[in-house]
Motif scaffolding. Sequence first.
Motif, mmCIF file in Angstrom:
data_model
loop_
_atom_site.group_PDB
_atom_site.id
_atom_site.type_symbol
_atom_site.label_atom_id
_atom_site.label_comp_id
_atom_site.label_asym_id
_atom_site.label_seq_id
_atom_site.Cartn_x
_atom_site.Cartn_y
_atom_site.Cartn_z
ATOM 1 N N PRO A 433 45.199 30.865 44.602
ATOM 2 C CA PRO A 433 44.433 31.782 43.738
ATOM 3 C C PRO A 433 43.399 31.043 42.894
ATOM 4 O O PRO A 433 42.389 31.622 42.521
ATOM 5 C CB PRO A 433 45.499 32.424 42.860
ATOM 6 C CG PRO A 433 46.776 31.796 43.187
ATOM 7 C CD PRO A 433 46.618 30.875 44.323
ATOM 8 N N SER A 436 39.780 31.151 44.032
ATOM 9 C CA SER A 436 38.945 32.302 43.691
ATOM 10 C C SER A 436 38.426 32.176 42.269
ATOM 11 O O SER A 436 37.321 32.632 41.953
ATOM 12 C CB SER A 436 39.722 33.598 43.869
ATOM 13 O OG SER A 436 40.467 33.871 42.713
ATOM 14 N N ILE A 443 29.923 31.536 40.900
ATOM 15 C CA ILE A 443 29.044 32.674 41.146
ATOM 16 C C ILE A 443 28.504 33.205 39.823
ATOM 17 O O ILE A 443 27.306 33.483 39.685
ATOM 18 C CB ILE A 443 29.811 33.798 41.872
ATOM 19 C CG1 ILE A 443 30.126 33.372 43.291
ATOM 20 C CG2 ILE A 443 29.024 35.082 41.878
ATOM 21 C CD1 ILE A 443 28.956 33.357 44.212
ATOM 22 N N LEU A 447 24.639 33.769 38.788
ATOM 23 C CA LEU A 447 24.105 35.067 38.383
ATOM 24 C C LEU A 447 23.511 34.974 36.978
ATOM 25 O O LEU A 447 22.437 35.509 36.710
ATOM 26 C CB LEU A 447 25.210 36.120 38.419
ATOM 27 C CG LEU A 447 25.675 36.479 39.830
ATOM 28 C CD1 LEU A 447 26.861 37.412 39.756
ATOM 29 C CD2 LEU A 447 24.550 37.092 40.635
ATOM 30 N N VAL B 241 53.370 33.236 44.913
ATOM 31 C CA VAL B 241 51.978 33.350 44.483
ATOM 32 C C VAL B 241 51.541 34.801 44.638
ATOM 33 O O VAL B 241 51.468 35.337 45.733
ATOM 34 C CB VAL B 241 51.091 32.433 45.340
ATOM 35 C CG1 VAL B 241 49.687 32.444 44.782
ATOM 36 C CG2 VAL B 241 51.653 31.036 45.355
ATOM 37 N N ARG B 247 42.063 41.672 39.270
ATOM 38 C CA ARG B 247 40.992 40.793 38.841
ATOM 39 C C ARG B 247 39.997 40.577 39.970
ATOM 40 O O ARG B 247 38.795 40.562 39.775
ATOM 41 C CB ARG B 247 41.569 39.467 38.383
ATOM 42 C CG ARG B 247 40.860 38.939 37.162
ATOM 43 C CD ARG B 247 41.425 37.641 36.836
ATOM 44 N NE ARG B 247 41.824 37.061 38.133
ATOM 45 C CZ ARG B 247 42.091 35.804 38.318
ATOM 46 N NH1 ARG B 247 42.051 35.020 37.329
ATOM 47 N NH2 ARG B 247 42.439 35.332 39.491
ATOM 48 N N LEU B 248 40.536 40.411 41.196
ATOM 49 C CA LEU B 248 39.655 40.172 42.329
ATOM 50 C C LEU B 248 38.747 41.365 42.570
ATOM 51 O O LEU B 248 37.547 41.211 42.819
ATOM 52 C CB LEU B 248 40.486 39.892 43.578
ATOM 53 C CG LEU B 248 41.035 38.474 43.660
ATOM 54 C CD1 LEU B 248 41.836 38.311 44.930
ATOM 55 C CD2 LEU B 248 39.886 37.472 43.613
ATOM 56 N N TYR B 255 30.120 41.342 41.389
ATOM 57 C CA TYR B 255 29.135 40.674 42.260
ATOM 58 C C TYR B 255 28.219 41.710 42.897
ATOM 59 O O TYR B 255 27.007 41.532 42.968
ATOM 60 C CB TYR B 255 29.804 39.898 43.402
ATOM 61 C CG TYR B 255 30.767 38.848 42.971
ATOM 62 C CD1 TYR B 255 30.656 38.247 41.726
ATOM 63 C CD2 TYR B 255 31.793 38.436 43.807
ATOM 64 C CE1 TYR B 255 31.552 37.288 41.325
ATOM 65 C CE2 TYR B 255 32.689 37.478 43.417
ATOM 66 C CZ TYR B 255 32.575 36.908 42.171
ATOM 67 O OH TYR B 255 33.471 35.964 41.785
#
Lengths: 501, 263
Positions: A433, A436, A443, A447, B241, B247-248, B255
């Motif tokens: 994780p 990410s 990112i 931006l 995990v 959150r993703l 984005y």
Amino acid sequence: MADVEMKVVDAKEEKKEDKTTTEEKKPVPLTPVAEIKANVALIERAVSTLEPRFIHRVLRSLMHLRKKLDDKVLRDAIQAIYPTDSPAKQSLLPWLPNAPAEESMDVDSTPAASKQPQSEPIPEVEIYLRLLIIHHLLTSAETYAKATKLAHETVDKMQALSRRSMDPIAAKVWYAVERAYELGGELAEARPLFLAAQRTAALRHDDETEASLINRILRSYLQYSLYDQADKLVSKTSFPAAAGNPQHARYHYYLGRIKAVQLNYTAAHTNLQQAIRRAPPAKTAPGFYQAVHKLSIVVELLMGDIPERSLFRHPVLEKALAGYFEIVKAVRNGSLSQFQNTLSNYAAQFEADKTYTLIVRLRQNVIKTGIRRLSLSYSRISLRDICVKLHLDSEEDAEYIVGKAIRDGVIEGRIVHEKGWMECGGQKSGYGPEVSDVFSRRISYCLELHNQSVKAMRYPLNAHRKELAAAEGAREREKELAKEIQEGDLDDEGPDLGEGF
Amino acid sequence: MASSQLGQLYKELQQAFMSGNLQQTGVLLARLKIGLTEAGLLVPFGNPNPQDLVVARDILEVGAFWSIRTKDIPSFDRYFSQLLTFYNDYSSLLPPSPREYPLRGLNLIRLLTQNRIADFHTTLESLPLPADSLTANPYIAHPINLEQWLMEGSYSKVWNAREEAPTEEYKFFVDSLMGTIRNEIASCEEAAYDSLPLKDAATLLFFKSTNDVLAFAKQRGWQVDLGAQKIHFAKKAEDKVEIPKERLIAANLQYARELEQIV
């Protein structure tokens, strides 16, 4: 070696001035007097058209002009600008030493003196001339006291006049005030003055003066290592966003220093990066460039990163960063003895750069790197060997240190106490994780950069009118074309079109 | 209050402090502080007589030491911040005090025991000494070394340093550091060992008897195998995990929005 050191320090002294001014290359070299007169004209234009841009242009050339000043130039300029018996002239001239008799004869015979201006110039001009005189007085040690006095008088005058069109010049005057106090060796005494002026500037939304003053105060705090006070000032004030890049660069540098002392390395790193980006090119302001990089390298090391090698080959930085390069090598190798040697060799330099205490904190990073290297190269290693390799004092220490490293997640492994060795576990897979997280961090940085650059774009005034007119014209033409096509239906091309259907 | 009366009290205070009469010192301190306030010396203002300032500084210094002996840390904090005015702002007027660096060192250790590392470093930076000669001052070197050892994990050195304390008062703090260190070591052990013989655990944790270890193990929830004389550290179950879905999703939407603005 000593010579090089001196040069670096000199460059540092210079930096503050260099920084604020990007040298403006004039195609035709003017005489200093003519230049001052041209500047005065620009200032007047700026005030009459309410366009501070002209004043900024004048101030950009300040650094350049300052080197060419002498008593005669200033004297001539004042003679040429003011009418014969103006009170402002009477107040300005006494600050300059009396010119020898024959020189004043020369002044009289120059064409500039013959056509004396009749009207009194605006007060901005006077302040500008005062600024020039202060800078001139600051060039020699005997006149420091005089400069401080003049600076005081100028500040009083500025505050009495309180003209908004004067703000950009005022910001520069404050810099001169600080310089006068610093060269006179009593920087701390100027602090109450700055603090009071900063409050006024904040109330009047005088962004430039405020930015300049906040930097002055921070610098004075940091000079005396008053990090607590500096931190409080930062948290209680907001740095005006409209301030110029050089002021921003300094502010970020000071912030970076404060954050680094408070162990907030990530924030310090961000600030220092900003300072580097906003600073003028390395060649123009080498001192600032070097100072920021020195701090930034130490902070990067404290964060556990190794700075890029190319940085140390940069022509401006190479000599100044020699000691830091050695430290980086020691940290990279994880060798405590090398680290200690370098530290004692360059102690004086680090102390002068005020990075010594930060570098001392690197000791634990050196040990961590060492353990990490061992854990990568051995699958099992005895505590005795760790102790020898890392130059630790005892096996007992080694056991605690390795234990702490495992707990802190520096290495993967176990200690087998009975056998007295450390078993190193396999490396963590690089996917999870946290990937990410890293991705989203990058990112969002990209931006942010994009958004900031869009915001930073500048458009010339009224340029859109031209575009509008062009668009209008295009629409006209289109209409005509449409009309022609409609009319063209009757022409002989009509059947051709029809065939297509 | 007349200054002669202040002088009298001051002499009494010195006597009481020297003889180690803590209670008497406390009473005198309270009275002296009132006296100082009335004389305008507690928080000096303007340009008072240097002689008076030295007396005021002495009184506050005694107060700071007294606070530590009576284990009253907040009170030490107050005395010390009052003293800073004398140390920093009046340093050019007053003769340096022999107790200045012991007190500064004590303050550093206090920050260390309270785990205020950032404050510790800020204070260290603002000491009026050149940084490379900090270690030459025994009072300052002690806390600096402690911090370094704590950070790199040389706990045994910290343990041994108890005996090297430059003044009596340091020991008070060093003792309270030990509690912190034990917990640190324990958490390291949990991560670094599968199991540990009881006796070795005692040496690692600086316990004198196995009984202390047993009590400590109980407190931390370790499994003790008395037959084999071993402590087993409960392996933390391989934590699953979890994918942070929300959150993703939020990040991806963000984005998308930003990209839409760009294109």
